[in-house]
Design an enzyme around this catalytic site. Structure first.
Site, PDB file in Angstrom:
ATOM      1  N   THR A  67     -48.457-102.440 -86.945  1.00 50.88           N
ATOM      2  CA  THR A  67     -48.557-101.242 -85.900  1.00 50.88           C
ATOM      3  C   THR A  67     -48.924-100.170 -86.590  1.00 50.88           C
ATOM      4  OG1 THR A  67     -47.139-102.548 -84.299  1.00 50.88           O
ATOM      5  CG2 THR A  67     -47.177-100.212 -84.024  1.00 50.88           C
ATOM      6  N   SER A 122     -42.806-104.500 -75.464  1.00 58.29           N
ATOM      7  CA  SER A 122     -42.950-104.048 -76.652  1.00 58.29           C
ATOM      8  C   SER A 122     -41.672-103.111 -77.231  1.00 58.29           C
ATOM      9  CB  SER A 122     -44.095-102.976 -76.693  1.00 58.29           C
ATOM     10  OG  SER A 122     -44.127-102.093 -77.746  1.00 58.29           O
ATOM     11  N   SER A 123     -41.555-103.076 -78.728  1.00 57.29           N
ATOM     12  CA  SER A 123     -40.730-102.227 -79.186  1.00 57.29           C
ATOM     13  C   SER A 123     -41.242-100.882 -79.722  1.00 57.29           C
ATOM     14  CB  SER A 123     -40.160-103.016 -80.610  1.00 57.29           C
ATOM     15  OG  SER A 123     -39.475-104.343 -80.110  1.00 57.29           O
TER      16      SER A 123
HETATM   17  N1  GLY Z   1     -46.304-105.753 -81.167  1.00 55.69           N
HETATM   18  C1  GLY Z   1     -45.226-104.991 -81.337  1.00 55.69           C
HETATM   19  C2  GLY Z   1     -44.575-104.551 -80.329  1.00 55.69           C
HETATM   20  O1  GLY Z   1     -45.235-103.904 -79.487  1.00 55.69           O
HETATM   21  O2  GLY Z   1     -43.522-104.263 -80.376  1.00 55.69           O
END
Ligand code: GLY
Length: 579
Positions: free
Chosen positions: A391, A462-463
């Site tokens: 990310t 999501s995180s």
């Molecule tokens: N794909 C990682 C998140 O959205 O936390």
């Protein structure tokens, strides 16, 4: 070297920190020459700052700020530039979250441009005949892709708060895709590591490897013609091009060829949303972070609330006592995450309860200050009332009192590994962030439940935690990170390093980090903790495990009108640059 310095003078680039090294940038060759040793001080500026994980994106954003654009203009520009220069995470085929703080308006808003499940999605779509999760399907097939939100999200940010057009924001990215840029060691290594996954698909192989299958090596120029054409179509026809035009048609054709689900109707109906961020108060600082469908804001505020009851500053930075308390608070938060968090448009998330001081003090009562709790003995709590590994993050501040904190992703490095043939961009594999089967861990070991089950048109949990901290109504800290399940704890630690431990932003970003996510029951630590600290933690009952570095947190701090930027030294291409 001389030409580098001449170029530096000609282009008036500020001295910048790249991966902890002070650099001058050579604009003509897209290369960087190291001329000074490592420093642990932040980049300093007065009128604006951009910190991204790629120096070319930072430079695109800084140019916008220099030309009088605001932080939102610079953010959209940086995001499109990252989509070209850092395909492992920068994207137009994924989604994310942007927090915007306007001091003038006295408001902080969140733009939710998270991907959505296609309308044809089903709760059991990732289960095999024996009812087990088929991770190949949820991660590496066309079924893994959610409907992308990035282009719509960036367009909405520009429409709502920006001063430049979508076309202007796309211009640097188009040039970078069309003319190419010089490959860095990180870029080259990333593609080598992902070779098996990317070469499985001809549409990906032809973009990321040479005609003979060979690698792009550092110093080579990397050109992306298909992506340039896609970006040019969006610049010419506007945001609907991506969702209804030729780009959408190419994406849907890709789905049809390979059994994917995203339809033209799914593309057409995708909408980014403006949401209220989660808000908390920590030792007199106002914390704003991402609300559901991210779990980030809820649990950052929850963990801070638990820790507020302890003298963390007095316990010392990264002391065994501080780490113990952090780990215990983290375990409780991640246990709650597994049960309560999901897309609020589909499930009631007890957000008020989770982020309340009262609930935090109840949870704190269960913490033994001498001994680690075994995770299996911790269950998700009862927050009341029931009301309700790539990310990339960048942070930008302008001279008009705006701050932008943006985290976006295609989930894994290079997402699903599948490029939309003819459109030149990678598809996300965000569907793996749903809980494919209650109790089964996702790729980050995160356990999920009913609240995050797959449903048509739902946003997966999501995180991602883009965060803005304000003090007395002024933007103070702008931060966020990649890192899957570690995003929440990485962001948390930079906030604590600044507020509790008084570290400057560069030291706060560089400091060794820890992480606990309830299950697996391990206290993950980075290199740099002292052996005696680790021994004390083990004696307290923690299962301490040393693993690779966590996150890449690109941060800005504003103090007395001065802006301080820190690129995370964990990313060799990251750059903080100000004006
Ligand atoms: N794909 C990682 C998140 O959205 O936390």
């Amino acid at each position: 070297m001389l030409s580098t310095i001449v170029s530096f003078l000609r282009y008036r680039a500020a001295a910048v920190i790249l991966g902890g090294m002070m650099l001058f940038l050579d604009q003509t060759a897209n290369s960087a020459a190291i001329i000074e040793g490592e420093r642990m001080h932040p980049v300093e500026a007065r009128n604006g700052m951009a910190v991204t994980s790629h120096f070319l994106a930072t430079r695109s954003a800084l140019e916008v700020l220099e030309q009088g654009g605001n932080a939102i203009d610079a953010a959209a520009t940086a995001a499109f530039s990252l989509a070209v220069t850092q395909p492992r995470s920068g994207n137009i085929g994924g989604g994310g979250f942007m927090l915007i703080s306007s001091e003038q308006k006295g408001e902080v808003i969140a733009i939710d441009y998270r991907e959505k499940a296609p309308s044809g999605a089903a709760v059991d779509m990732f289960l095999d005949e024996s009812g087990e999760v088929d991770t190949n399907r949820s991660r590496f097939s066309h079924l893994a892709a959610g409907v992308p939100g990035t282009v719509a999200g960036l367009a909405l940010a520009l429409e709502t708060y920006g001063t430049i057009s979508l076309k202007q924001a796309l211009a640097p990215a188009i040039a970078l895709a069309e003319e190419g840029f010089v490959v860095t060691p990180r870029f080259s290594q990333g593609l080598k590591a992902a070779e098996k996954r990317l070469k499985k698909w001809e549409s990906s192989r032809k973009i990321f490897y040479k005609a003979d299958g060979g690698y792009y090596e550092p110093g080579d120029r990397f050109v992306q013609k298909e992506l340039a054409e896609t970006l040019k179509r969006i610049a010419a026809n506007g945001v609907r091009e991506f969702y209804e035009g030729k780009t959408a048609e190419l994406l849907v054709a890709e789905m049809k060829r390979h059994g994917g689900l995203i339809s033209m109707a799914d593309m057409k109906s995708y909408e980014p949303l403006i949401r209220a961020p989660v808000q908390g108060l920590y030792r007199g600082y106002d914390i704003y972070s991402m609300s559901p469908p991210s779990s980030g804001g809820a649990h950052i505020v929850q963990i801070l609330n638990i820790l507020e009851g302890y003298d963390i500053g007095g316990s010392g930075h990264n002391s065994a006592r501080t780490i113990h308390l952090m780990a215990e608070a983290m375990k409780r938060a991640y246990a709650d995450r597994s049960k309560y968090l999901g897309d609020e448009d589909f499930v009631k998330v007890p957000l008020e309860g989770i982020t309340s001081k009262k609930y935090a003090s109840e949870l704190a009562k269960g913490i033994d200050i001498e001994e680690a709790a075994v995770s299996q003995t911790i269950a998700p709590g009862e927050p009341q009332p029931y009301e309700s590994d790539e990310t990339t993050h960048f942070s930008i501040v302008d001279r008009y009192g705006n701050a932008v904190s943006n985290t976006y992703t295609i989930n894994f490095s290079y997402g699903s590994g599948i490029v939309v043939d003819g459109a030149g961009f990678l598809l996300n594999n965000e569907m793996d962030d749903f809980s494919s089967k209650p109790g089964a861990p996702n790729a980050y070991g995160l356990i999920g439940g009913e609240a995050n089950k797959v449903e048509p048109n739902k946003r997966m949990l999501s995180s991602m935690s883009p965060t803005i901290v304000k003090k007395d109504g002024k933007n103070f800290l702008v931060t966020g990170s990649p890192g899957g399940s570690r995003i929440i704890t990485t962001t948390l630690q930079v906030i604590m390093n600044v507020i509790d431990h008084g570290l400057n932003i560069k030291s706060a970003v560089a400091a060794p980090r820890i992480h606990h996510q309830w299950l697996p029951d391990e206290l993950r630590v980075e290199e740099g903790l002292s052996p005696d600290t680790i021994k004390i933690l083990k004696d307290m009952g923690h299962n301490v495990v040393r693993k690779s570095s966590m996150g890449a947190i690109q941060s800005i701090m504003v103090v007395d009108g001065m802006v301080y930027g820190a690129a995370d030294p964990r990313r060799s291409t990251a750059l903080a640059a100000g004006m």
